[in-house]
Design a protein around this motif. Structure first.
Motif, PDB file in Angstrom:
ATOM      1  N   GLY A   1       3.416  12.669  -2.439  1.00 22.60           N
ATOM      2  CA  GLY A   1       4.291  13.769  -2.824  1.00 22.60           C
ATOM      3  C   GLY A   1       4.038  15.046  -2.061  1.00 22.60           C
ATOM      4  N   ARG A   2       2.978  15.079  -1.276  1.00 20.86           N
ATOM      5  CA  ARG A   2       2.657  16.284  -0.507  1.00 20.86           C
ATOM      6  C   ARG A   2       2.905  16.082   0.986  1.00 20.86           C
ATOM      7  NH1 ARG A   2      -3.038  18.490  -1.562  1.00 20.86           N
ATOM      8  NH2 ARG A   2      -2.039  20.402  -0.817  1.00 20.86           N
ATOM      9  N   GLY A   3       3.367  14.881   1.344  1.00 18.00           N
ATOM     10  CA  GLY A   3       3.680  14.587   2.731  1.00 18.00           C
ATOM     11  C   GLY A   3       5.179  14.472   2.932  1.00 18.00           C
ATOM     12  N   HIS A   4       5.596  13.534   3.784  1.00 18.96           N
ATOM     13  CA  HIS A   4       7.019  13.452   4.132  1.00 18.96           C
ATOM     14  C   HIS A   4       7.676  12.146   3.718  1.00 18.96           C
ATOM     15  CE1 HIS A   4       6.822  10.640   7.685  1.00 18.96           C
ATOM     16  NE2 HIS A   4       5.540  10.926   7.516  1.00 18.96           N
ATOM     17  N   ILE A   5       6.940  11.259   3.033  1.00 22.92           N
ATOM     18  CA  ILE A   5       7.502   9.950   2.687  1.00 22.92           C
ATOM     19  C   ILE A   5       8.087  10.001   1.277  1.00 22.92           C
ATOM     20  CG2 ILE A   5       7.050   7.488   2.412  1.00 22.92           C
ATOM     21  CD1 ILE A   5       4.767   7.787   4.420  1.00 22.92           C
ATOM     22  N   HIS A   6       9.357   9.615   1.170  1.00 22.10           N
ATOM     23  CA  HIS A   6      10.062   9.626  -0.113  1.00 22.10           C
ATOM     24  C   HIS A   6      10.012   8.219  -0.696  1.00 22.10           C
ATOM     25  CE1 HIS A   6      11.502  13.670   0.740  1.00 22.10           C
ATOM     26  NE2 HIS A   6      11.723  13.239   1.966  1.00 22.10           N
TER      27      HIS A   6
ATOM     28  N   HIS B   1       0.863  -1.167   0.000  1.00 24.74           N
ATOM     29  CA  HIS B   1       0.000   0.000   0.000  1.00 24.74           C
ATOM     30  C   HIS B   1       0.903   1.220   0.000  1.00 24.74           C
ATOM     31  CE1 HIS B   1      -4.207  -1.443   1.501  1.00 24.74           C
ATOM     32  NE2 HIS B   1      -3.830  -2.000   0.369  1.00 24.74           N
ATOM     33  N   VAL B   2       0.594   2.141  -0.889  1.00 26.64           N
ATOM     34  CA  VAL B   2       1.406   3.342  -1.065  1.00 26.64           C
ATOM     35  C   VAL B   2       0.564   4.535  -0.628  1.00 26.64           C
ATOM     36  CG1 VAL B   2       2.738   4.714  -2.702  1.00 26.64           C
ATOM     37  CG2 VAL B   2       2.588   2.231  -3.000  1.00 26.64           C
ATOM     38  N   LYS B   3       0.948   5.159   0.483  1.00 25.87           N
ATOM     39  CA  LYS B   3       0.203   6.310   0.993  1.00 25.87           C
ATOM     40  C   LYS B   3       1.172   7.282   1.648  1.00 25.87           C
ATOM     41  CE  LYS B   3      -2.692   4.585   3.999  1.00 25.87           C
ATOM     42  NZ  LYS B   3      -2.707   3.148   4.346  1.00 25.87           N
ATOM     43  N   ASP B   4       0.714   8.500   1.834  1.00 32.74           N
ATOM     44  CA  ASP B   4       1.554   9.526   2.438  1.00 32.74           C
ATOM     45  C   ASP B   4       0.816  10.166   3.601  1.00 32.74           C
ATOM     46  OD1 ASP B   4       3.802  11.092   2.779  1.00 32.74           O
ATOM     47  OD2 ASP B   4       3.797  11.910   0.746  1.00 32.74           O
ATOM     48  N   PHE B   5       1.583  10.772   4.497  1.00 32.74           N
ATOM     49  CA  PHE B   5       1.031  11.466   5.655  1.00 32.74           C
ATOM     50  C   PHE B   5       1.712  12.815   5.823  1.00 32.74           C
ATOM     51  CE2 PHE B   5       0.262   7.027   7.181  1.00 32.74           C
ATOM     52  CZ  PHE B   5      -1.112   7.126   7.343  1.00 32.74           C
ATOM     53  N   VAL B   6       0.990  13.737   6.430  1.00 31.77           N
ATOM     54  CA  VAL B   6       1.597  14.992   6.870  1.00 31.77           C
ATOM     55  C   VAL B   6       2.646  14.657   7.928  1.00 31.77           C
ATOM     56  CG1 VAL B   6       1.172  17.185   8.036  1.00 31.77           C
ATOM     57  CG2 VAL B   6      -0.501  16.297   6.376  1.00 31.77           C
ATOM     58  N   ALA B   7       3.784  15.328   7.869  1.00 26.47           N
ATOM     59  CA  ALA B   7       4.862  15.064   8.817  1.00 26.47           C
ATOM     60  C   ALA B   7       4.397  15.323  10.243  1.00 26.47           C
ATOM     61  CB  ALA B   7       6.072  15.935   8.500  1.00 26.47           C
ATOM     62  N   THR B   8       4.852  14.475  11.155  1.00 23.10           N
ATOM     63  CA  THR B   8       4.524  14.618  12.571  1.00 23.10           C
ATOM     64  C   THR B   8       5.804  14.888  13.359  1.00 23.10           C
ATOM     65  OG1 THR B   8       4.709  12.225  12.865  1.00 23.10           O
ATOM     66  CG2 THR B   8       2.520  13.112  12.399  1.00 23.10           C
TER      67      THR B   8
END
Length: 275
Positions: free
Chosen positions: A227-232, A201-208
């Motif tokens: 691409g709008r979160g913190h996971i590269h 599963h490929v998902k992104d989150f806002v940085a915490t």
């Protein structure tokens, strides 16, 4: 095992050569309103395969008809195996064309779990895998973030599941977003447990400000478009390809703050296609 993900990687990814899938949980509200229209829009965005999480109120047969009409295939389905008879669920999986049947945590109690709880669940996963295999299906376990909470002696429940399940019976679908949110590196898991992972599963989150190992409303990270979160994802997907993983499903966690779900999954798709 918590390490920072490397950012410097080659620009061209093997991911570009394989179909990109969508976990339909991402557009669950839209499906409830309009199954055929939503599936057609998903296909028009470029997605070729989907993974189900229920059938939006339809029977499996009716849902398969809608998939076929939208020119989508369904190699994997998430099923409520914890409290239902397996026979009808497995039959539904066959009807929609799935090879994999997937579920998440199967605990008999809520709250904090122990290592013994994870050992018990590993036995349950082996049993599910054995029964799925008997009817021509492959069972796979899908993680969240809480499996990476440190337990007795800083041990990790997720590691217990990997070590105490039979590789012939239990595969794993790694949710890259949740494992990174918990402070761990998916690349290390690909390398330490070769052959165990079949899907991502490929998902992104806002940085915490720090790792999150809770799904509580005020403690879980906020989902965001890829691409709008913190996971590269470049290093993750390169390592996944090297590990022989070829099934990728975009999944974005609601609520959708900046755009509707169908617009968000377009951003997600375009991000992956431009890596």
């Amino acid at each position: 095992m918590c390490t920072r993900l490397a950012r410097t990687q080659p620009a061209r990814l093997p991911l570009l050569q394989v179909p990109i899938g969508l976990q339909l949980y991402s557009v669950g509200d839209d499906l409830q309103k309009d199954v055929p229209g939503t599936l057609r829009q998903i296909r028009a965005l470029g997605y070729e395969r989907v993974e189900t999480a229920g059938f939006a109120g339809l029977t499996a047969k009716a849902f398969r008809t809608q998939l076929d009409q939208a020119r989508l295939v369904c190699p994997s389905t998430h099923l409520p195996v914890g409290n239902h008879e397996l026979g009808p669920l497995f039959e539904d999986a066959h009807v929609v064309g799935a090879r994999y049947v997937v579920s998440s945590a199967l605990f008999s109690k809520s709250g904090d779990q122990t290592l013994d709880d994870y050992r018990t669940m590993a036995d349950r996963l082996n049993d599910l895998g054995r029964k799925a295999k008997a009817v021509g299906l492959q069972y796979a376990y899908h993680n969240h973030n809480f499996e990476f909470r440190k337990l007795d002696g800083d041990r990790i429940g997720y590691d217990v599941l990997l070590k105490h399940t039979d590789p012939e019976l239990v595969a794993f679908e790694l949710d890259c977003g949740w494992i990174v949110a918990a402070g761990f590196n998916p690349i290390e898991y690909f390398r330490h447990y070769p052959g165990r992972y079949r899907m991502l599963h490929v998902k992104d989150f806002v940085a915490t400000t720090g790792p999150s190992t809770s799904l509580a409303k005020d403690e879980r990270p906020q989902g965001v478009e890829l691409g709008r979160g913190h996971i590269h994802y470049k290093p993750i997907l390169l390592a996944a390809a090297e590990a022989g993983i070829h099934d990728y499903y975009v999944e974005q966690e609601p609520p959708f703050l900046d755009m509707p779900a169908l617009a968000a999954i377009k951003v997600d798709y375009q991000y992956l296609r431009t890596l």
